[in-house]
Design a protein around this motif. Sequence first.
Motif: not given
Length: 151
Positions: A54-62, A84-96
């Motif tokens: 999740v952190v890496l995806v957020k850094v990729a977005q920023l 890419g903006d939607q990728m964060l939701w998929f990363a959060l889904g995997l985390l969940l």
Amino acid sequence: MFDTFRGLPVHILVIHAVVVLVPLMAVATVLVAWIPRWRAKAAWWVVVGNVGIVVLVKVAQLSGNKLLERVGSTPAIEHHLKLGDQMLWFALGLLLASVLVALARNANAPVPTVVAVLAVVGAVAATGWVIRTGEAGSNAVWHDIVTNTTP
């Protein structure tokens, strides 16, 4: 901070980690979900790994937004940006999914099986979306260059 590192765009460096580690953590999440012995020992470590995703995806977005300021926008870049903006939701889904696996690690049937199925869904979705997003990004950068050059 998210612009360049040693003269290279941070985005280019980070996305390689995202493209490799999202599928790797997806596989780890699924294996831990389905193998009880691994679930008991490694479930919370997989959660930690998915927090890192999740952190890496957020850094990729920023860093992608910083790169966009440098190179400007095209329709292909805009398409990649939306994915890419939607990728964060998929990363959060995997985390969940991995949190659910960890919480259900000592539960009785059928809870671990239901959670394992959810983990598979989350893993496939996150992996598919990272592939789709990465393909759109590489297409935005390389399509015209390859089309207009000869081998």
